[in-house]
Design an enzyme around this catalytic site. Structure first.
Site, PDB file in Angstrom:
ATOM      1  N   LYS A  57     -32.360   5.167  10.908  1.00 51.19           N
ATOM      2  CA  LYS A  57     -32.439   4.493  12.633  1.00 51.19           C
ATOM      3  C   LYS A  57     -31.935   4.026  12.933  1.00 51.19           C
ATOM      4  O   LYS A  57     -30.983   2.909  14.106  1.00 51.19           O
ATOM      5  CB  LYS A  57     -33.357   4.704  13.412  1.00 51.19           C
ATOM      6  CG  LYS A  57     -33.524   4.823  14.127  1.00 51.19           C
ATOM      7  CD  LYS A  57     -32.150   5.668  15.707  1.00 51.19           C
ATOM      8  CE  LYS A  57     -31.652   5.576  17.122  1.00 51.19           C
ATOM      9  NZ  LYS A  57     -32.983   5.835  17.944  1.00 51.19           N
ATOM     10  N   CYS A 105     -31.210   0.827  22.620  1.00 52.21           N
ATOM     11  CA  CYS A 105     -31.496   1.214  22.226  1.00 52.21           C
ATOM     12  C   CYS A 105     -30.315   0.159  20.838  1.00 52.21           C
ATOM     13  O   CYS A 105     -30.645  -0.848  20.349  1.00 52.21           O
ATOM     14  CB  CYS A 105     -30.850   2.187  22.258  1.00 52.21           C
ATOM     15  SG  CYS A 105     -31.991   3.489  22.428  1.00 52.21           S
TER      16      CYS A 105
HETATM   17  N1  SAJ Z   1     -20.737   0.241  24.865  1.00 48.86           N
HETATM   18  C1  SAJ Z   1     -19.904  -0.733  24.088  1.00 48.86           C
HETATM   19  N2  SAJ Z   1     -18.511  -0.108  23.672  1.00 48.86           N
HETATM   20  C2  SAJ Z   1     -18.390   1.459  23.065  1.00 48.86           C
HETATM   21  C3  SAJ Z   1     -19.308   2.356  23.249  1.00 48.86           C
HETATM   22  C4  SAJ Z   1     -20.625   1.813  23.784  1.00 48.86           C
HETATM   23  O1  SAJ Z   1     -19.252  -1.139  25.175  1.00 48.86           O
HETATM   24  O2  SAJ Z   1     -17.299   1.433  22.619  1.00 48.86           O
HETATM   25  C5  SAJ Z   1     -22.014   0.455  25.175  1.00 48.86           C
HETATM   26  C6  SAJ Z   1     -22.075   0.888  26.494  1.00 48.86           C
HETATM   27  O3  SAJ Z   1     -21.403   1.035  27.209  1.00 48.86           O
HETATM   28  C7  SAJ Z   1     -23.316  -0.045  26.575  1.00 48.86           C
HETATM   29  C8  SAJ Z   1     -23.896   0.563  25.024  1.00 48.86           C
HETATM   30  O4  SAJ Z   1     -22.970  -0.151  23.970  1.00 48.86           O
HETATM   31  O5  SAJ Z   1     -23.916  -1.041  26.913  1.00 48.86           O
HETATM   32  C9  SAJ Z   1     -24.437   1.474  24.557  1.00 48.86           C
HETATM   33  O6  SAJ Z   1     -24.467   2.669  24.662  1.00 48.86           O
HETATM   34  P1  SAJ Z   1     -23.839   4.035  23.938  1.00 48.86           P
HETATM   35  O7  SAJ Z   1     -23.262   4.860  24.434  1.00 48.86           O
HETATM   36  O8  SAJ Z   1     -22.917   3.244  22.381  1.00 48.86           O
HETATM   37  O9  SAJ Z   1     -25.785   3.846  22.753  1.00 48.86           O
HETATM   38  P2  SAJ Z   1     -26.943   4.384  23.603  1.00 48.86           P
HETATM   39  O10 SAJ Z   1     -27.254   2.630  23.570  1.00 48.86           O
HETATM   40  O11 SAJ Z   1     -27.162   5.377  24.941  1.00 48.86           O
HETATM   41  O12 SAJ Z   1     -27.409   5.306  22.494  1.00 48.86           O
HETATM   42  C10 SAJ Z   1     -27.462   4.665  21.397  1.00 48.86           C
HETATM   43  C11 SAJ Z   1     -26.942   5.845  20.516  1.00 48.86           C
HETATM   44  N3  SAJ Z   1     -26.779   5.258  18.847  1.00 48.86           N
HETATM   45  C12 SAJ Z   1     -25.482   5.724  18.650  1.00 48.86           C
HETATM   46  O13 SAJ Z   1     -24.233   6.176  19.004  1.00 48.86           O
HETATM   47  C13 SAJ Z   1     -25.498   5.302  16.934  1.00 48.86           C
HETATM   48  C14 SAJ Z   1     -27.434   7.282  20.581  1.00 48.86           C
HETATM   49  O14 SAJ Z   1     -26.859   8.369  19.526  1.00 48.86           O
HETATM   50  C15 SAJ Z   1     -29.117   6.772  20.136  1.00 48.86           C
HETATM   51  O15 SAJ Z   1     -30.279   7.680  19.982  1.00 48.86           O
HETATM   52  C16 SAJ Z   1     -29.706   5.525  20.775  1.00 48.86           C
HETATM   53  O16 SAJ Z   1     -28.663   4.421  20.856  1.00 48.86           O
HETATM   54  C17 SAJ Z   1     -31.355   5.710  20.672  1.00 48.86           C
HETATM   55  O17 SAJ Z   1     -31.646   5.987  21.485  1.00 48.86           O
HETATM   56  O18 SAJ Z   1     -31.067   4.951  19.585  1.00 48.86           O
END
Ligand code: SAJ
Length: 423
Positions: free
Chosen positions: A224, A278
């Site tokens: 994870k 996360c």
């Molecule tokens: N972000 C970017 N660029 C991107 C993608 C995301 O800047 O291309 C930013 C988002 O705006 C945000 C942050 O990253 O600020 C995180 O957003 P996210 O959508 O990537 O992820 P989370 O934190 O909402 O959810 C993540 C997910 N992990 C993965 O995709 C590997 C989710 O599947 C997990 O269950 C979750 O963390 C968790 O609970 O750990």
């Protein structure tokens, strides 16, 4: 208890998708993961009690309502509470299966704070009986399942893998898609012993349509953390690239789109920084566990943590063009279409601009209600679009994607998410 007996107690059907009306589940923590998990299980026919220390959360859920924003969760909670399948309570009660879904935050010096896991484990301990299955779903540093959950949740005299079964099954759901992903995603299940793993696997197979992959507890914990660290490193690359592109006056999103046409390149999107509870937290658990072995993961975190400063600097430079700048900050939550402000770079940037006394700063987030947020005033989108001379897009909510290009025509725009380019 023999392993086959214990499995029979938690399984009701041969195909792994039947309901288990007699099986009780106690979900500890009714937050972003616990409430959807409890509701899904209740919807599948389990008899679920959901524990939360907050009286207002318990009351809200027992009215069939929800305290978090998540698509379709309101409908599901209403149905399972009305059907007497889910009941919220303040203290754990006896159950066949315990699932710990409490926060695992980090401290000011970026060390994991496992106090909630410890408290939850201690709270269920008086109710744990032979045959029970205890699952930790909270994202946790390596060895938490063994060193914290097994240590505090198992009553004296009971042996894990023989009398009680302890496993880690990290939640992997994406906020905004939780009800779908909690069921459809593949799951990684790791027990303290092979018997623990099998028992937890059978439970997840009863409601998950994705594959349930088995390993050890520590490998599940690491898996994870690795998933979220991988995403953080990839986004850090994109963010570093965007700063580089700013220097050359080129569009980072265009470069990334072009590079991603290569069959083996897949760069994520730059943004104002990385937030949420996360991805901006979990990599630190790996750094804390092995500082000398994680220079890349640490650097990625530092790059992403530095991105808001870059955005603020850019906005301040542009605002210097105006005598009395009115800066509209669109979006405060950590990502689009969620109401979650935790670790949000958009909020940090807005705070910093408000502190800078550069001019008037108008913050707007249609997903945040005034009851939820009182730190500074929020303005309507109409007002911001009418008055702002400089518009800073921080979170790409649907409402902002729908803004007509003609409305922005006369304004200076800083689009940190790349949603308004090419229009
Ligand atoms: N972000 C970017 N660029 C991107 C993608 C995301 O800047 O291309 C930013 C988002 O705006 C945000 C942050 O990253 O600020 C995180 O957003 P996210 O959508 O990537 O992820 P989370 O934190 O909402 O959810 C993540 C997910 N992990 C993965 O995709 C590997 C989710 O599947 C997990 O269950 C979750 O963390 C968790 O609970 O750990």
């Amino acid at each position: 208890m023999a392993e086959s007996d214990s499995l029979a107690e938690t399984r009701a059907g041969g195909n792994g998708h039947a309901l288990f009306p007699a099986t009780s589940v106690c979900v500890v923590g009714l937050g972003y993961i616990g409430l959807p998990t409890a509701s899904i299980l209740a919807g599948k026919g389990y008899q679920v009690s959901g524990v939360d220390v907050r009286e207002d959360v318990v009351e809200t859920v027992n009215r069939g309502e929800i305290h978090i924003e998540e698509p379709d969760l309101d409908v599901l909670v209403k149905a399972v509470v009305a059907g007497n399948r889910l009941k919220a309570i303040r203290e754990p009660q006896p159950a066949d299966i315990f699932i710990i879904c409490v926060p695992t935050p980090f401290t000011a010096d970026r060390r994991p704070d496992l106090s909630y896991v410890e408290k939850a484990s201690r709270a269920i301990q008086p109710h744990v009986k032979p045959g029970n299955l205890i699952i930790l779903e909270s994202t946790s540093p390596p060895r938490t399942t063994e060193d914290v959950v097994a240590k505090y949740a198992i009553p004296d005299g009971l042996t894990p893998g023989i009398d009680v079964f302890v496993a880690h099954c990290p939640e992997r759901v994406l906020p905004g898609r939780i009800l779908i992903e909690a069921v459809e995603n593949d799951r990684v299940v790791g027990g303290l012993t092979p018997a623990c793993t099998r028992k937890a696997r059978d439970f997840y197979q009863s409601f998950v349509t994705g594959e349930v992959l088995t390993t050890t507890a520590v490998a599940a914990e690491l898996t994870k953390l690795v998933e979220n660290s991988f995403r953080d490193v990839n986004i850090a690359f994109a963010n570093e690239l965007s700063i580089l592109c700013d220097k050359f006056g080129v569009d980072a999103w265009e470069i990334i789109d072009l590079a991603n046409r290569h069959p083996r390149v897949n760069i994520l999107s730059p943004g104002p920084g990385v937030g949420g509870h996360c991805i901006s937290v979990d990599p630190w658990f790996l750094v804390d566990a092995a500082p000398e072995s994680t220079p890349l993961i640490r650097t990625a975190r530092e790059v992403n943590e530095g991105k808001p400063k870059h955005v603020v600097k850019k906005v301040l430079e542009l605002s210097a063009r105006f005598k009395d700048p009115v800066i509209g900050c669109l979006g405060l939550t950590y990502k689009a279409d969620v109401d979650d402000l935790r670790e949000s770079p958009s909020l940090d940037i807005t705070r910093e601009l408000l502190r800078s006394s550069v001019g008037e700063v108008l913050a707007c987030d249609p997903l945040i209600s005034p009851e939820q947020f009182s730190e500074f005033p929020l303005h309507s989108l109409d007002e911001v679009l009418k008055r702002a001379t400089l518009v800073v897009l921080l979170t790409d909510h649907r409402q902002f994607r729908e803004i007509s290009p003609t409305v922005l025509h006369e304004k200076v725009v800083v689009d940190t998410r790349g949603i308004w380019r090419c229009r």
